[in-house]
Write a protein that holds these residues in place. Structure first.
Motif, PDB file in Angstrom:
ATOM      1  N   GLU A 179       5.750  52.903 -19.048  1.00 51.37           N
ATOM      2  CA  GLU A 179       7.175  53.072 -18.726  1.00 51.37           C
ATOM      3  C   GLU A 179       7.824  51.713 -18.461  1.00 51.37           C
ATOM      4  OE1 GLU A 179       8.249  56.837 -16.347  1.00 51.37           O
ATOM      5  OE2 GLU A 179       6.256  56.238 -15.629  1.00 51.37           O
ATOM      6  N   LEU A 180       9.108  51.631 -18.775  1.00 55.12           N
ATOM      7  CA  LEU A 180       9.885  50.402 -18.546  1.00 55.12           C
ATOM      8  C   LEU A 180      11.095  50.737 -17.674  1.00 55.12           C
ATOM      9  CD1 LEU A 180       9.947  49.173 -22.269  1.00 55.12           C
ATOM     10  CD2 LEU A 180       8.510  48.240 -20.434  1.00 55.12           C
ATOM     11  N   GLU A 181      11.253  50.034 -16.579  1.00 57.79           N
ATOM     12  CA  GLU A 181      12.429  50.245 -15.722  1.00 57.79           C
ATOM     13  C   GLU A 181      12.937  48.895 -15.215  1.00 57.79           C
ATOM     14  OE1 GLU A 181      11.465  53.026 -12.594  1.00 57.79           O
ATOM     15  OE2 GLU A 181      11.024  54.644 -14.024  1.00 57.79           O
ATOM     16  N   PRO A 182      14.238  48.794 -14.988  1.00 58.30           N
ATOM     17  CA  PRO A 182      14.772  47.522 -14.485  1.00 58.30           C
ATOM     18  C   PRO A 182      14.339  47.256 -13.036  1.00 58.30           C
ATOM     19  CG  PRO A 182      16.515  48.878 -15.437  1.00 58.30           C
ATOM     20  CD  PRO A 182      15.314  49.756 -15.277  1.00 58.30           C
ATOM     21  N   ASN A 183      14.050  45.998 -12.749  1.00 63.15           N
ATOM     22  CA  ASN A 183      13.769  45.589 -11.370  1.00 63.15           C
ATOM     23  C   ASN A 183      14.857  46.055 -10.416  1.00 63.15           C
ATOM     24  OD1 ASN A 183      11.336  44.042 -11.627  1.00 63.15           O
ATOM     25  ND2 ASN A 183      12.518  42.435 -12.644  1.00 63.15           N
ATOM     26  N   HIS A 184      16.094  45.903 -10.886  1.00 70.02           N
ATOM     27  CA  HIS A 184      17.220  46.167  -9.990  1.00 70.02           C
ATOM     28  C   HIS A 184      17.254  47.616  -9.507  1.00 70.02           C
ATOM     29  CE1 HIS A 184      19.665  42.662  -9.252  1.00 70.02           C
ATOM     30  NE2 HIS A 184      19.518  42.249 -10.499  1.00 70.02           N
ATOM     31  N   HIS A 185      16.569  48.519 -10.222  1.00 71.78           N
ATOM     32  CA  HIS A 185      16.527  49.905  -9.759  1.00 71.78           C
ATOM     33  C   HIS A 185      15.490  50.102  -8.654  1.00 71.78           C
ATOM     34  CE1 HIS A 185      18.448  51.494 -13.771  1.00 71.78           C
ATOM     35  NE2 HIS A 185      19.114  50.502 -13.212  1.00 71.78           N
ATOM     36  N   HIS A 186      14.797  49.013  -8.297  1.00 72.80           N
ATOM     37  CA  HIS A 186      13.740  49.097  -7.285  1.00 72.80           C
ATOM     38  C   HIS A 186      13.916  48.018  -6.215  1.00 72.80           C
ATOM     39  CE1 HIS A 186      11.198  51.990  -9.595  1.00 72.80           C
ATOM     40  NE2 HIS A 186      11.843  51.450 -10.625  1.00 72.80           N
ATOM     41  N   ALA A 187      15.137  47.635  -5.927  1.00 74.25           N
ATOM     42  CA  ALA A 187      15.407  46.609  -4.906  1.00 74.25           C
ATOM     43  C   ALA A 187      14.660  45.311  -5.207  1.00 74.25           C
ATOM     44  CB  ALA A 187      15.038  47.122  -3.505  1.00 74.25           C
ATOM     45  N   THR A 188      14.469  45.048  -6.496  1.00 73.49           N
ATOM     46  CA  THR A 188      13.603  43.948  -6.901  1.00 73.49           C
ATOM     47  C   THR A 188      14.310  43.085  -7.942  1.00 73.49           C
ATOM     48  OG1 THR A 188      11.645  45.289  -6.464  1.00 73.49           O
ATOM     49  CG2 THR A 188      11.359  43.450  -8.005  1.00 73.49           C
ATOM     50  N   VAL A 189      13.885  41.837  -8.004  1.00 70.51           N
ATOM     51  CA  VAL A 189      14.359  40.946  -9.060  1.00 70.51           C
ATOM     52  C   VAL A 189      13.173  40.152  -9.591  1.00 70.51           C
ATOM     53  CG1 VAL A 189      16.797  40.655  -8.453  1.00 70.51           C
ATOM     54  CG2 VAL A 189      15.057  39.350  -7.213  1.00 70.51           C
ATOM     55  N   ARG A 226      14.996  45.632   2.490  1.00 65.87           N
ATOM     56  CA  ARG A 226      14.062  44.647   1.954  1.00 65.87           C
ATOM     57  C   ARG A 226      14.272  44.465   0.458  1.00 65.87           C
ATOM     58  NH1 ARG A 226       8.127  44.885   4.789  1.00 65.87           N
ATOM     59  NH2 ARG A 226       8.858  44.395   6.908  1.00 65.87           N
ATOM     60  N   ALA A 227      13.990  43.272  -0.030  1.00 66.88           N
ATOM     61  CA  ALA A 227      14.075  42.991  -1.462  1.00 66.88           C
ATOM     62  C   ALA A 227      12.836  42.216  -1.875  1.00 66.88           C
ATOM     63  CB  ALA A 227      15.337  42.193  -1.777  1.00 66.88           C
ATOM     64  N   TYR A 228      12.541  42.277  -3.171  1.00 70.23           N
ATOM     65  CA  TYR A 228      11.276  41.743  -3.670  1.00 70.23           C
ATOM     66  C   TYR A 228      11.500  40.897  -4.912  1.00 70.23           C
ATOM     67  CZ  TYR A 228      10.356  45.807  -0.832  1.00 70.23           C
ATOM     68  OH  TYR A 228      10.385  46.712   0.195  1.00 70.23           O
ATOM     69  N   CYS A 229      10.641  39.876  -5.046  1.00 68.16           N
ATOM     70  CA  CYS A 229      10.691  39.078  -6.270  1.00 68.16           C
ATOM     71  C   CYS A 229       9.294  38.557  -6.565  1.00 68.16           C
ATOM     72  CB  CYS A 229      11.661  37.901  -6.103  1.00 68.16           C
ATOM     73  SG  CYS A 229      11.863  36.928  -7.624  1.00 68.16           S
ATOM     74  N   ARG A 230       8.953  38.514  -7.842  1.00 71.49           N
ATOM     75  CA  ARG A 230       7.644  37.973  -8.201  1.00 71.49           C
ATOM     76  C   ARG A 230       7.696  36.452  -8.190  1.00 71.49           C
ATOM     77  NH1 ARG A 230       5.867  37.960 -14.299  1.00 71.49           N
ATOM     78  NH2 ARG A 230       5.197  35.901 -13.638  1.00 71.49           N
ATOM     79  N   GLN A 231       6.520  35.827  -8.333  1.00 72.35           N
ATOM     80  CA  GLN A 231       6.480  34.362  -8.336  1.00 72.35           C
ATOM     81  C   GLN A 231       7.040  33.827  -9.646  1.00 72.35           C
ATOM     82  OE1 GLN A 231       4.069  35.748  -9.881  1.00 72.35           O
ATOM     83  NE2 GLN A 231       2.552  34.344 -10.730  1.00 72.35           N
ATOM     84  N   VAL A 232       7.461  32.582  -9.577  1.00 73.01           N
ATOM     85  CA  VAL A 232       8.025  31.922 -10.749  1.00 73.01           C
ATOM     86  C   VAL A 232       6.935  31.080 -11.402  1.00 73.01           C
ATOM     87  CG1 VAL A 232       9.751  30.240 -11.504  1.00 73.01           C
ATOM     88  CG2 VAL A 232      10.282  31.833  -9.649  1.00 73.01           C
ATOM     89  N   GLU A 233       6.771  31.198 -12.678  1.00 73.48           N
ATOM     90  CA  GLU A 233       5.889  30.283 -13.426  1.00 73.48           C
ATOM     91  C   GLU A 233       6.509  30.067 -14.808  1.00 73.48           C
ATOM     92  OE1 GLU A 233       3.908  31.876 -16.037  1.00 73.48           O
ATOM     93  OE2 GLU A 233       5.087  33.633 -15.469  1.00 73.48           O
ATOM     94  N   SER A 234       5.948  29.186 -15.577  1.00 77.22           N
ATOM     95  CA  SER A 234       6.637  28.714 -16.780  1.00 77.22           C
ATOM     96  C   SER A 234       6.068  29.252 -18.087  1.00 77.22           C
ATOM     97  CB  SER A 234       6.609  27.178 -16.818  1.00 77.22           C
ATOM     98  OG  SER A 234       7.282  26.662 -15.698  1.00 77.22           O
ATOM     99  N   PHE A 235       5.174  30.254 -18.003  1.00 81.95           N
ATOM    100  CA  PHE A 235       4.551  30.714 -19.247  1.00 81.95           C
ATOM    101  C   PHE A 235       4.695  32.226 -19.466  1.00 81.95           C
ATOM    102  CE2 PHE A 235       2.578  26.750 -18.029  1.00 81.95           C
ATOM    103  CZ  PHE A 235       2.740  26.023 -19.201  1.00 81.95           C
ATOM    104  N   GLN A 236       3.967  33.026 -18.651  1.00 85.45           N
ATOM    105  CA  GLN A 236       3.928  34.468 -18.916  1.00 85.45           C
ATOM    106  C   GLN A 236       5.324  35.086 -18.867  1.00 85.45           C
ATOM    107  OE1 GLN A 236       4.299  37.038 -16.356  1.00 85.45           O
ATOM    108  NE2 GLN A 236       4.185  38.638 -17.942  1.00 85.45           N
ATOM    109  N   GLN A 237       6.124  34.691 -17.901  1.00 83.53           N
ATOM    110  CA  GLN A 237       7.459  35.300 -17.780  1.00 83.53           C
ATOM    111  C   GLN A 237       8.404  34.839 -18.899  1.00 83.53           C
ATOM    112  OE1 GLN A 237       9.650  34.086 -14.352  1.00 83.53           O
ATOM    113  NE2 GLN A 237       8.985  31.975 -14.492  1.00 83.53           N
TER     114      GLN A 237
END
Lengths: 57, 482, 418
Positions: free
Chosen positions: C89-99, C123-134
């Motif tokens: 399944e694919l859902e936007p981050n923004h629908h889960h208080a996430t970016v 509460r809000a959530y964000c994954r780590q930033v990196e320069s390849f996979q994302q």
């Protein structure tokens, strides 16, 4: 009825100039305070959006 | 004296900025000492040393410590955010909207010169923000004009315009104006160049204008019914600087005439009404207004007989008037009509001939060079004489032309040298009559403009009406024929 | 109250909530434990909703990377098949208080920054930033950074943050803005400030020396570390602004490389989209204009909260990306005032005489001035399999705002008549 313009005619008016800058420049040179508006057509000139803005903004 | 400490959690501010804040606070009367700093251990120790109660504050918390008179300390403490607001604003860009402009500065009047299609919207916004409006823009619909003026009336405001070229308010000249002295004569006018000519003549006669309120050319139509004219009369009636009120206009509509007559009839101050297009001229109105304030009309305003112009060839039978000022074109036609002379015009007075092709003169022709046809996409002839110069060259090639009538309008926004724009073409083997509307204070210099014309052999008159009357007299002799 | 007065009052309330936000980093934890609605075989992604068919190359590559990271597929081909058959399944981050930055992909075992807005409790959530996979690279080397984050850095940082009782982010951001950061494409100062704060806690954590050393090295040297935090802080700031009746303030700007979407407070739940624009900027050596993908990522939440492009005036260093001048950077920040509700009382820019950044994007003003926000951002390849290829400035399509305004008028004019 309160006379319109009364305070304006007897005070030292402050102007807002919307459009051609020369109008504001001459007033400023004459020692009056003028706020210049950097005007552009609202909503990029789209009349439908401009009408919406009239209602909302 | 009291001491007070205020803490704002998680409020990091730059230490240099905070020092500026503290200095401004300590300059306030009643404040003896003020500190603004972050609650680090070291800073709390400093505060303790200054005798302030050390509250629970961390390095990310802002602490403001105040000492002084209770009232002053409380005032600063309760209005802390205002003190923390940035100090000196930099060279900010111009605001992009009226709303934004009014956030930086309260204002009294909006000068609007945006394209006609957008002008009503801006004017309405200005009225709703409580501002009077000077609306230079043309091409505003009659419907918009009426609704704007009704809204202005309901709000105790005035809309000068649309298509308003000139106003004098509290010593400020708006739009096309001349350097005139302030004096006892108040002016309400629907014609821009008419107001300029009137004001200059009053000034040259030694008197002055208290305030001059423009109304826009359609104000006295029956549709608008003089809403702005009436508001202007109200204002001048209440204005202590005004002793007589002059009302300048073209002939009003029937309903507007009644309304205006009713209002003028109960005006508490003397009124001088000048209805252009009939027998009345601006000169006559100026003389009457001067009389009302006890100034005798100077000689230059009185009718005079000028020596006839001799030396026209038999085929030179026509008069051509090229006007920068629309009202002056109108007034000249009225003067010709009274003498039974026919004039063709692109802006014909009632009873005169419409010039079908504005580019082709016919018989006696008076052109309003500021009319839409000539200024569409091009500068107004008062600002830039290029169009009028081209037309002048064309008229000079026409062997039937014997007399040229020109007006030159000085003042703000006008060309820096209106006479110089056409001087090399004059007089070109014919009779040229001209008037210059301006004062010695105008940057173009009334005297030097007049002198240049005279030196070129042009008959220069102190008023536009006199120049037109002179041409009328020449035209009558041409009509009689040799 | 007239509609205009209601709108102005609602926007003042939106502004008040933004100014009052108090985002605090409280934890670093696996998505499955903290993100509401997180579940197996679900990939959260950046931007407005998008199907696999319409998904851009970089985001597809990132999604494949997540399938491999989670062990749902043995190789890229298998992952691609599962995604194409909608088994994932694919859902936007923004629908889960996430970016999430760039492709923004998040799955159950991805550790995320957890930021709590103490003023409102959300509460809000964000994954780590990196320069390849994302950016769409799903190679083994690209995924290695994800495993290190999951197994080493994330857990260590989580423990350090908890031992500190949370780290208030607002003061860090305010300070970094005065050190040349704008909190979107330049987070060098804030990343260092953050490393300074966690270093003692990491040293005292009692974790294996190797893990501590690796995490210290990661925190102290990752030039984009703080972007995940400024994004989470911005999201935590903006979520309480959602759903204010009659408010025309933008609560999210997000892109998936296919569409640019915005959300508006008074029209909660709706997206207003237009095709993602091209980013104008500089490409890393070896890349050409035609390689560049379209604008992507949830990171424009920083501009939504009054940072990023809105704070460019204080970050002249970033102009290397855009070839602009310091004066232009100041002009960008000043321009944004014309479309904002007000100026931030918290985030001040010394170069603007300590005036606050413009804050609270008002769709009415955007349309009125035909002036859209300025966003600075990174550039991904248009096809999967590559890391970051550049960075620059981007402007959202005006259509997003005109559509939102039109919809707003429908909803609220109708409500008034009813």
């Amino acid at each position: 009825m309160k006379a319109v313009l009364g305070e304006l005619l007897q005070g030292r008016p402050v102007f807002v100039n919307i459009g051609v800058r020369a109008f504001g420049d001459t007033l400023r040179q004459a020692g009056f305070e003028v706020v210049q508006v950097d005007w552009a057509p609202p909503a990029g000139g789209d009349p439908r959006l401009a009408a919406l803005l009239d209602e909302l903004l | 004296m009291i001491r007070k400490t205020v803490v704002r959690r998680n409020r990091y501010l730059d230490s240099v900025f905070l020092m500026q804040v503290a200095r401004r606070m300590s300059e306030r009367p009643g404040i003896e000492d003020a500190s603004a700093l972050l609650g680090t251990d070291a800073n709390r120790a400093v505060l303790a040393g200054l005798g302030f109660e050390v509250l629970d504050a961390g390095p990310n918390d802002l602490v403001v410590a105040l000492a002084g008179e209770a009232a002053a300390v409380d005032a600063v403490a309760t209005d802390l955010e205002a003190w923390l607001a940035p100090g000196v604003p930099g060279a900010a860009p111009d605001p992009r909207s009226l709303e934004e402009a009014l956030r930086t500065r309260a204002a009294d009047l909006a000068v609007i010169s945006v394209p006609g299609a957008h002008a009503a919207r801006e004017a309405r916004a200005a009225l709703r923000a409580g501002l009077h409006v000077f609306l230079f823009s043309s091409n505003v619909s009659l419907e918009d004009e009426v609704s704007l003026k009704l809204e202005a009336r309901d709000r105790g405001l005035i809309v000068m315009g649309p298509d308003c070229g000139t106003a004098y308010l509290a010593g400020a000249g708006l739009g096309f104006t001349n350097a005139i002295r302030r004096g006892p004569i108040g002016l309400v006018g629907s014609t821009g160049t008419g107001m300029q000519e009137f004001a200059c003549l009053v000034h040259l006669a030694g008197s002055g204008i208290s305030n001059g309120i423009g109304t826009g050319g359609r104000d006295l139509s029956d549709a608008v019914a003089g809403l702005s004219t009436l508001a202007g009369i109200d204002a001048l009636e209440a204005d202590p600087a005004t002793r007589v009120i002059a009302v300048l206009s073209k002939p009003p509509g029937a309903a507007a005439t009644r309304k205006l007559a009713e209002r003028l009839g109960r005006c508490a101050k003397p009124v001088v009404q000048c209805l252009l297009g009939g027998e009345d001229t601006l000169d006559d109105a100026v003389i009457r207004a001067l009389r009302e304030v006890g100034v005798e009309a100077p000689a230059f305003l009185l009718p005079r007989t000028d020596p006839p112009f001799l030396g026209l060839r038999p085929e030179q039978r026509h008069v051509r008037g090229l006007f920068a000022g629309g009202t002056l074109c109108y007034q000249a036609q009225a003067i010709f009509r009274q003498a039974g002379l026919t004039v063709h015009s692109n802006a014909p007075l009632h009873g005169m001939e419409t010039l079908e092709d504005p580019d082709r003169s016919l018989g006696n022709t008076f052109l309003d060079m500021g009319a839409e046809y000539f200024v569409e996409g091009r500068p107004h002839p008062m600002i830039d004489g290029t169009q009028r110069r081209r037309r002048l060259e064309k008229e000079l090639r026409d062997p039937s032309v014997g007399v040229l009538l020109l007006d030159f309008i000085l003042g703000t926004l006008s060309s820096p040298d209106p006479v110089g724009e056409v001087l090399d073409l004059l007089p070109g083997g014919l009779c040229v009559a001209a008037s210059v509307c301006g004062t010695e204070g105008d940057t173009q210099g009334l005297e030097s403009q007049v002198r240049a014309l005279k030196e070129a052999g042009v008959r220069v008159f102190p008023t536009a009406a006199q120049a037109a009357r002179f041409c009328r007299d020449v035209a009558l002799t041409l009509q009689e024929g040799p | 109250m007239t509609l205009k007065e209601r709108i102005n009052a609602a926007n003042e309330e939106a502004f008040r909530r933004m100014a009052a936000a108090d985002p605090v980093l409280v934890d670093v934890a696996p998505a499955s434990q903290v993100i509401p609605g997180m579940r197996d075989r679900l990939i959260l992604h950046s931007g407005p909703p998008v199907t696999w068919e319409r998904m851009c190359g970089a985001q597809r590559g990132a999604a494949i990377g997540m399938c491999l990271f989670e062990g749902w597929a043995r190789d890229a081909a298998e992952a691609e098949g599962m995604l194409a058959r909608a088994e994932i399944e694919l859902e936007p981050n923004h629908h889960h208080a996430t970016v999430g930055p760039m492709a923004g992909t998040i799955t159950s075992n991805m550790w995320v920054w957890v930021v709590e807005n103490k003023s409102f409790g959300n509460r809000a959530y964000c994954r780590q930033v990196e320069s390849f996979q994302q950016f769409g690279d799903h190679s083994e080397a690209a995924l290695a950074a994800l495993f290190s984050w999951r197994d080493t850095w994330g857990p260590a940082l989580g423990q350090a943050v908890r031992s500190l009782g949370g780290i208030p982010l607002k003061p860090l951001i305010a300070r970094a803005l005065q050190m040349g950061d704008e909190m979107h494409n330049r987070v060098v100062a804030s990343s260092s400030l953050f490393a300074n704060v966690v270093a003692p806690a990491l040293a005292a954590s009692g974790l294996p020396a190797e893990q501590v050393q690796s995490t210290l090295h990661y925190a102290g040297n990752h030039p984009f570390l703080f972007l995940g935090l400024s994004m989470a802080a911005s999201k935590a700031t903006m979520d309480p602004v959602r759903g204010i009746e009659s408010s025309t303030v933008v609560t999210a700007m997000a892109r998936n490389g296919t569409d640019f979407g915005i959300q508006v407070s008074g029209l909660d739940g709706e997206w207003f989209t237009a095709p993602s624009p091209r980013v104008h900027g500089l490409l890393l050596p070896g890349w050409k204009e035609e390689d560049a993908g379209l604008d992507m990522g949830d990171s424009a939440i920083t501009e939504t909260a009054g940072l990023g492009g809105f704070a460019l005036g204080g970050a002249p260093g970033i102009l290397a990306f855009t070839g602009g001048t310091a004066a232009q950077a100041l002009a960008y920040s000043r321009d944004m005032r014309a479309i904002a509700v007000g100026l931030s009382p918290n985030y001040l820019i010394p170069a603007l005489d300590f005036e606050g950044t413009a804050m609270g994007i008002d769709i009415r003003k955007v349309v009125q001035a035909s002036l859209v926000p300025v966003i600075d951002t990174a550039i991904a390849h248009r096809e999967m399999g590559h890391g970051i290829i550049g960075g620059g400035l981007v402007r959202p399509p005006l259509e997003c705002f005109t559509r939102a305004l039109t919809r707003f008028s429908e909803v609220y004019s109708a409500a008034r008549e009813a």
